[in-house]
Structures are given as structure tokens and as C-alpha cells.
Design a protein around this motif. Structure first.
Motif, mmCIF file in Angstrom:
data_model
loop_
_atom_site.group_PDB
_atom_site.id
_atom_site.type_symbol
_atom_site.label_atom_id
_atom_site.label_comp_id
_atom_site.label_asym_id
_atom_site.label_seq_id
_atom_site.Cartn_x
_atom_site.Cartn_y
_atom_site.Cartn_z
ATOM 1 N N ARG A 1 1.216 37.598 10.764
ATOM 2 C CA ARG A 1 0.587 36.282 10.820
ATOM 3 C C ARG A 1 1.040 35.596 12.118
ATOM 4 O O ARG A 1 2.060 34.908 12.159
ATOM 5 N N THR A 2 0.286 35.828 13.157
ATOM 6 C CA THR A 2 0.585 35.256 14.472
ATOM 7 C C THR A 2 -0.679 34.639 15.034
ATOM 8 O O THR A 2 -1.771 34.758 14.457
ATOM 9 N N ASN A 3 -0.540 33.997 16.174
ATOM 10 C CA ASN A 3 -1.715 33.419 16.826
ATOM 11 C C ASN A 3 -2.196 34.266 18.009
ATOM 12 O O ASN A 3 -2.933 33.772 18.869
ATOM 13 N N GLY B 1 -2.570 32.522 0.673
ATOM 14 C CA GLY B 1 -3.846 32.626 1.354
ATOM 15 C C GLY B 1 -3.918 33.828 2.279
ATOM 16 O O GLY B 1 -2.939 34.189 2.942
ATOM 17 N N ILE B 2 -5.091 34.457 2.313
ATOM 18 C CA ILE B 2 -5.242 35.641 3.184
ATOM 19 C C ILE B 2 -5.510 35.240 4.630
ATOM 20 O O ILE B 2 -5.448 36.069 5.527
ATOM 21 N N ALA C 1 -1.454 30.109 13.899
ATOM 22 C CA ALA C 1 -0.857 31.233 13.179
ATOM 23 C C ALA C 1 -0.940 31.055 11.667
ATOM 24 O O ALA C 1 -1.055 32.037 10.923
ATOM 25 N N THR C 2 -0.899 29.808 11.191
ATOM 26 C CA THR C 2 -0.942 29.589 9.740
ATOM 27 C C THR C 2 -2.309 29.925 9.145
ATOM 28 O O THR C 2 -2.446 30.090 7.930
ATOM 29 N N GLN C 3 -3.333 30.037 9.994
ATOM 30 C CA GLN C 3 -4.675 30.365 9.522
ATOM 31 C C GLN C 3 -5.071 31.810 9.831
ATOM 32 O O GLN C 3 -6.220 32.195 9.606
ATOM 33 N N ALA C 4 -4.128 32.598 10.334
ATOM 34 C CA ALA C 4 -4.422 33.977 10.728
ATOM 35 C C ALA C 4 -4.569 34.866 9.501
ATOM 36 O O ALA C 4 -3.858 34.710 8.496
#
Length: 447
Positions: free
Chosen positions: A248-250, A279-280, A381-384
């Protein structure tokens, strides 16, 4: 020259006999003491006898000069013989160098390089081009020396009766012999120079041809490598691969090279596998200038999976975070903003009023695994998305439920008419990877 000396001696003797006949006197022959000049008369007591006439003194001086001339000519001939030997030696070395290069040429390119590594002449460079140039210069130098030697050999230094240095012509026989010898050497040198020039030209042509063949082979190899990298022949077929986004990175993401046309309806289907929590993340997003959230599928935090169209939101009743492969399809039409959500071939939810009468704008960017805050970038990153996905296809129409079921149970193959899932159409960045995958076989094993 010896004949000339004997003639002079004969002339002296004749004159002495004539003198005896006229005067009736007698000549007495005695041994000449050491250090005495020849031709001078001595009495029984060793005392020098005065010359009887000026002619005899002149003849004696002439004989002495001739003797000195003969000695000087002998020394000059010896020196010339040494020079000729030196020229013969250098000519032999030139022939040896030419033979070495000819043998290297017959053994092929690899052997030729090895022969060039040998220094067959101590004063020649190792490079073949420099060797031939140096040999040519040596030939020209030797030719100049031969011409100077020929001109200097035609006249040899002598000493006249007054002690001054003078030039005395060589006998015709010796002069002709020297000319013949020098002419033969010059002919041999010119022939060798011509052979070496021809060899140099052949080597240059062969080197140029070999360089061209090598460059052509390298270009072909580079093109082949580029084709292999582009098509990735490790996959059995262009669609049998997956994109892995393990962190989970940007900066890990995939990108679809094709963009979308203007659309009034769409269906997007994909296989995905994730166990990320909470969350995925964002399996895919489509952004256009002026609207980064033109189409987005996202599960962020503890919220349900959401579909965004023109930044308008609809929550979908899907659950795919169990770490197993799932097939999901989303349909949407601009008419009343009607949408449908399918998971593993079954329709689990429908709705309307999602950006009704809004056309999907063309010319945007499709990103796999990240939500776009600007077109093509500024990821969070939190939305990856964390997991794997494959078979991402888009159509510009709403698929029938039977078509979606066929895709989910692997009984039908229907690539997207707007965005098909093929290897050449997907590129990955930041550590994301592509790997071979036959989804139906892997899903059956997973089940």
C-alpha cells in the motif's frame, strides 16, 4: 686499376732500360730498409741514392697516389657492401612482415587479431594499419638512401699529389654492378610497397564490412529484445497475465495505454484478489482534465465499495476482501444514471440517479491500483489497491446478464471493445509486476 699500376711500372722499367742503353751505366738492386719509401734507390750502405731524373720522381709519386686511391676505394666498397647487407636485411624483415600478415588473413578474423598481437618487427607498431603505414615510410626512406648511395658511389674520394681531396670516377665494371644491384633493390622495394598497399586496402575493406555486419547483427538483436520486452512471450497468450500490487504505497500502479472515447454507457469487468484491511483500496480510476474522478471503483477504510461517476457516488453491495479470486462487473448508462453490480456472475445490486445524462468524457487516463487527485498522478497511499487483478475489460455498452455469467464461469471469452486486456496495453511502475496467469485454471485450483 691494377692494370694501370702495372702499366706505370712497365713504363718506369722501360725508361730505366733506355737510360742504361744510352749511358752504359748499371743498376744495382738492394733490399729496402723498413720505413723507407718504395721506389727510392739505396746504396750498399743503406744511404739513399739521389734520383737520376725528375721523371722518375714524378712516376714514383703517381704510384704512391694510385696505391692510396686503391686503398680508399677498397674501404668505400667495404662500406657499400655493409650498406647493401643492411638494406637486404631490412628487405627480408619487410618480406617476413608481409608473410605474417598474409598468413593471418588466411586463418580468419580471430586468428588475424592474434597475429596482429605479435610484433614481427621490433620497430613496428602492433596495429595493422599503423604497421603498413610504418612499412611504407621505411620503404620510402630506404629508397632515398639507395638513390643517395647510387649517386655517391659513382665517384669516390681520392687525394691528389698536392694532398687535396678530389673525386675519382669508379671503373665502369664496378659502377655498372652497383647500378644493377641498386636497381634490383629498388624494384623489390617498390613491389613490396605495392603489395603492402594492396593488403592494407583489403584489410580496410574487410574491417569495414565486418563492422557493418556486426552493427547489423546488433541492431537486429536490439530490435528482437525490444519486441520480446514489448510482447513478453513468457505468457502463453497476450491476455494470460496478472498485475500484482503487493504494497500500500503511492508509487505502485499500472497504467492502461489506451484511453476512452466519449461514452453514454459502459460495462467494466475484472478479476481481483485481495485480503487488504481496512478496505481493498482502488482497483481502478479514470480521470480526465477538469475531473479526476470521472469513473472510480474504490473501497476506502471501513466504507463499502463505491462507484463514482463524475464524482457522484453509489455504494455497491460487493464483498471481495477474503483473499480469493472474484469476478466483478459494473454497468452504467447515462439514461437515468442506472447502474448494476455483479459478483461472480450474480447481480447483487442495482440503482439509478448516478450522474444521469452525463456523458463519459474522452481522452483521460486509466490507472490500475491508485485513485487520481489530478489526471495521471498525485496518488494517496491510503487509497491504494493491495492485491492482484487481471482481465480488466471495458465495453461502451451494457452487457447482458448471460454474457456476464459466461465471463464469470469461464464459459465465454469476450474482450472489451474499448479496453481489451492484453499485455501490450498495460504498463507497470514503481515495483508493480506482471506475471503469467490463466485465471480459470487458477480459480479452479483456488476453489
Amino acid at each position: 686499376m691494377l692494370a694501370l699500376v702495372f702499366g706505370l711500372l712497365y713504363l718506369v722499367s722501360g725508361r730505366a732500360v733506355s737510360s742504361q742503353d744510352v749511358t752504359g751505366s748499371r743498376f744495382v738492386c738492394n733490399a729496402i730498409p723498413p720505413g723507407a719509401e718504395p721506389g727510392c734507390g739505396y746504396g750498399p750502405t743503406g744511404n739513399r741514392v739521389q734520383s737520376s731524373s725528375p721523371v722518375e720522381d714524378e712516376l714514383r709519386n703517381t704510384i704512391i697516389q694510385l696505391r692510396e686511391t686503391i686503398l680508399q676505394q677498397k674501404e668505400t666498397i667495404v662500406s657499400q657492401q655493409g650498406t647493401i647487407k643492411e638494406l637486404n636485411s631490412k628487405l627480408a624483415r619487410c618480406e617476413a612482415a608481409a608473410d605474417e600478415m598474409a598468413q593471418g588473413k588466411s586463418r580468419g578474423q580471430g586468428s588475424r587479431r592474434k597475429e596482429y598481437g605479435k610484433n614481427t618487427m621490433g620497430d613496428l607498431p602492433r596495429d595493422p594499419g599503423e604497421t603498413i603505414d610504418q612499412l611504407g615510410k621505411t620503404m620510402q626512406t630506404l629508397k632515398g638512401r639507395l638513390e643517395n648511395l647510387e649517386q655517391q658511389s659513382l665517384r669516390l674520394p681520392t687525394t691528389n699529389s698536392s694532398g687535396a681531396s678530389a673525386l675519382t670516377p669508379l671503373p665502369p665494371e664496378l659502377r655498372e654492378l652497383l647500378r644493377q644491384r641498386l636497381g634490383a633493390l629498388e624494384t623489390q622495394l617498390l613491389r613490396k610497397v605495392a603489395e603492402l598497399e594492396e593488403e592494407k586496402s583489403q584489410l580496410y575493406n574487410e574491417t569495414a564490412a565486418h563492422r557493418q555486419r556486426t552493427e547489423s547483427a546488433l541492431n537486429s538483436l536490439m530490435e528482437r529484445i525490444a519486441e520480446l520486452e514489448k510482447s513478453n512471450n513468457a505468457f502463453k497468450s497476450p491476455e494470460d497475465f496478472k498485475v500484482s500490487l503487493p504494497l500500500r504505497t503511492n508509487y505502485l500502479y499500472g497504467r492502461i495505454k489506451k484511453s476512452l472515447p466519449e461514452m453514454y454507457a459502459f460495462t467494466v469487468c475484472m478479476w481481483l484478489k485481495s485480503s487488504a484491511s481496512p478496505g481493498i483500496g482502488t482497483p481502478f480510476s479514470y480521470g480526465v482534465p477538469g475531473q479526476a474522478n470521472e469513473i472510480v471503483l474504490i473501497e476506502w477504510g471501513n466504507n463499502p465499495i463505491e462507484l463514482l461517476v463524475n464524482d457522484k457516488v453509489a455504494q455497491l453491495p460487493l464483498s471481495v476482501s477474503d483473499g480469493r479470486w472474484h469476478h466483478i462487473c459494473i454497468t452504467w448508462t447515462t439514461r437515468d444514471g442506472f447502474w448494476e453490480a455483479y459478483q461472480d456472475g450474480e447481480r447483487l445490486g442495482t440503482g439509478d440517479n448516478l450522474a444521469p445524462w452525463h456523458p463519459i468524457k474522452p481522452g483521460g487516463v486509466i490507472i490500475l491500483g491508485q485513485e487520481q487527485d489530478i489526471v495521471g498522478g498525485r496518488f494517496d497511499a491510503t487509497q491504494a489497491f493491495v492485491g492482484e487483478l487481471t482481465q480488466f475489460n471495458m465495453w461502451d455498452r451494457v452487457l447482458r446478464p448471460v454474457d456476464i455469467m459466461g465471463l464469470a464461469n469461464c464459459s465465454a471469452y469476450m474482450p472489451g471493445n474499448v479496453v481489451p486486456w492484453i499485455d501490450a496495453n498495460v504498463e507497470v511502475f514503481g515495483g508493480a509486476s506482471k506475471a503469467a496467469l490463466e485465471i480459470c485454471e487458477d480459480r479452479a485450483f483456488d476453489s
